[in-house]
Design a protein around this motif. Sequence first.
Motif: not given
Length: 124
Positions: A30-39, A54-57, A67-72
């Motif tokens: 939970s201390a990591y920034t998580i991102a989504w990429f696509r190819q 923390t999901g704050a940003r 069209r997209v929402t990221i959440s954790r």
Amino acid sequence: QVQLVESGGGLVQAGGSLRVSCAASGRTASAYTIAWFRQAPGKEREFVAAISPTGARTSYADSVKGRVTISRDNAKNMVYLQLNNLKPEDTAVYYCAARPDIVTATTTQGYTYWGQGTQVTVSS
């Protein structure tokens, strides 16, 4: 340090919705920034969205904004990417990636942990 497993990909109709998930495990996931990429075939791997530990940003690519929402859900060590109003050009392998800081960067550099990807196919 962290392992990532994507799930939730599949076949969807244009205009439909899909939620892909990234399960993070390991030490202090939970201390990591998580991102989504696509190819997509024949294209470079591109940034989709990112979320701070923390999901704050959050950060979104212009191509998917709106069209997209990221959440954790850190209690479950899960990160989600809600894809709405899908288009055929959204067809790609979607990867989640992690970096051990708070930087919601939009390039692959710095994301040191990657999942295997999940295929999202949007039919016209």
